[in-house]
Design an enzyme around this catalytic site. Structure first.
Site, short mmCIF file in Angstrom:
data_model
loop_
_atom_site.label_atom_id
_atom_site.label_comp_id
_atom_site.label_asym_id
_atom_site.label_seq_id
_atom_site.Cartn_x
_atom_site.Cartn_y
_atom_site.Cartn_z
N HIS A 181 0.86 -1.19 0.00
CA HIS A 181 0.00 0.00 0.00
C HIS A 181 0.89 1.24 0.00
CE1 HIS A 181 -3.21 2.80 1.11
NE2 HIS A 181 -4.06 1.84 0.78
N HIS A 182 0.47 2.26 -0.74
CA HIS A 182 1.29 3.46 -0.88
C HIS A 182 1.53 4.17 0.44
CE1 HIS A 182 3.43 6.30 -3.21
NE2 HIS A 182 2.70 6.25 -4.29
N THR A 183 0.68 3.93 1.43
CA THR A 183 0.89 4.57 2.73
C THR A 183 2.13 4.02 3.43
OG1 THR A 183 -0.65 2.97 3.69
CG2 THR A 183 -1.53 5.13 3.13
#
Length: 471
Positions: A150-152
């Protein structure tokens, strides 16, 4: 000290903050999979199947070295601040690390088909936000490894750094790896998280109010200077938000983002750099020029001519002394010269654009908007996400491995990065690996039904740029 030893030494620097920053919060709360997905992924092609026990042990070690890989997201009881990273007490490595065997013939097309399908499956938002899969059954005993995040968790460069932790410089097992230091184990509590955030905001309020009063006083006492700054900012905003001024491609209208397709390209890093140098640019400028050349050819095959195309360029804001990982980037969308037929001229123009973007005052404008958007109801964020203006093309470049690497005894021959489709028709990402530039294309199949044609056009655009270095 080798590249891997440097990465291992710096792994303990991986952002230790227990809360997301504002950009990560926006990515998390505005995600609507798959059109507004925040999944990034990496595909490694291997010369043989790695030893499963060693691969499992490498993930066990790396996830302890980088605690965020064993953490889940905790939202505050009310959205007064960003979510926090808290240890997943039920962490199960066997859930996150998997292995599959492709049916015969197991060629590259089958690997890409598996990867694009896996990338479209949403990550479980109640668990640590990553999955790794060993793909076996390729011809000649070869294999692949697919990692999605996930980009987070991190941006593209951080993802490359994370992958480097799993790799080594030799086939043999590496002893004496650093041991993860003990870390505090906070107790998850959504109510306490919201209360702590409110308390921190209350403490910061006097400082924020003082800055606001100071800015207002400056505007009143120096109106001409304030007006000039405002005009410069508006002009910068117009230059860095091109979709509002560039007509979209007629071929890419009505895209849904619900059908991802993967394609790959590759070339010599030395040749790409030499081609860029011929036109006074860099390898990155040559890469962008190749993409635009491919886009021009694809549109021409469909009877469409474009002078300009809206193209988003995520720009890394990482500094050399920043810790590994994290999300430090800003996006600028420009009117790219897709209609310029001369490759050298395209490179030169793109070089000028890239240099000017670095000093645009509007480049960090989202830092003002994100804290507001992150605290409004989700329906408002969804409405903002549906506004028109997404670029037709997004292009990123990441640092890669400068030398040969191995994954649990298997040689890594190629490393292809793939980004999500945040409203764009085509997302291109490039990372060098041991002297080879590996390009991953994520394509919206709802508007590009002929992926092989697009890939062929992109390859022709790449050959056109590389020819500059061969004359």
């Amino acid at each position: 000290m080798t590249t891997n030893e440097q990465a291992w030494a710096r792994a303990g620097e991986w952002p230790a903050e227990d809360r997301m920053n504002e950009l990560e919060t926006f990515l998390w709360r505005s995600e609507r999979h798959p059109r507004r997905s925040s999944t990034i992924s990496v595909l490694m092609m291997l010369d043989t199947a790695p030893d499963w026990e060693r691969l499992h042990a490498a993930h066990e070690w790396a996830t302890r070295l980088v605690p965020r890989m064993r953490s889940r997201v905790l939202e505050p009881a009310v959205p007064v601040g960003p979510p926090a990273w808290v240890p997943d007490r039920a962490f199960d490595l066997d859930y996150h690390l998997r292995r599959v065997r492709l049916p015969a013939p197991g060629a590259m097309a089958g690997v890409l088909a598996y990867a694009q399908g896996a990338a479209m499956v949403p990550l479980d938002r109640t668990r640590p936000l990553w999955e790794g899969t060993l793909i076996e059954g390729l011809p000649g005993g070869r294999a692949a490894y697919f990692l999605k995040l996930h980009h987070t968790l991190t941006d593209g460069p951080g993802g490359v750094q994370l992958v480097s932790l799993l790799q080594s410089r030799r086939r043999e097992h590496t002893d004496d790896k650093p041991v993860a230091p003990p870390r505090p184990d906070p107790v998850p509590d959504a109510g306490r998280l919201a209360a702590d955030e409110l308390a921190e905001q209350a403490l910061a309020l006097p400082s924020a109010a003082g800055k606001l009063v100071s800015a207002a006083a400056h505007a009143l006492t120096h109106p001409e200077s304030a007006a000039g700054s405002a005009l410069r900012f508006v002009g910068s905003l117009r230059r860095t938000v091109a979709p509002w001024s560039v007509p979209g491609s007629p071929l890419f209208r009505g895209r849904t983002g619900k059908s991802w397709r993967f394609g790959v390209l590759e070339c010599s890093l030395a040749e790409l750099g030499a081609a860029g140098e011929v036109a006074g640019g860099s390898a990155g400028d040559a890469y962008l020029a190749a993409l635009l050349g491919g886009m021009r050819r694809y549109h021409a095959r469909h009877g469409t001519d474009l002078a300009r195309m809206s193209m988003t360029m995520p720009l890394s804001l990482h500094r050399s002394d920043d810790p590994m990982g994290g999300n430090e980037w800003a996006g600028a969308t420009v009117a790219a010269p897709v209609g310029v037929e001369d490759a050298a001229e395209r490179i030169a123009e793109l070089r000028g654009t890239a240099l000017s973007l670095r000093v645009e005052p509007a480049l960090g404008s989202t830092s003002v908007l994100l804290p507001v958007l992150n605290r409004v109801p989700s329906a408002v964020r969804a409405t903002v996400g549906r506004l028109p203006g997404a670029a037709d093309l997004s292009a990123s470049t990441f640092p890669g491995a400068p030398c040969e690497t191995y994954l649990a005894g298997a040689k890594v021959e190629r490393t292809y990065p793939f980004g999500p489709l945040p409203g764009v028709a085509v997302m291109a990402a490039m990372a060098p690996h041991a002297g080879t530039c590996c390009v991953g294309l994520t394509v919206d199949g709802s508007v590009v039904p002929d992926l092989p044609v697009l890939v062929e056009c992109m390859r022709e655009g790449l050959d056109e740029v590389l020819a500059l270095a061969r004359t």
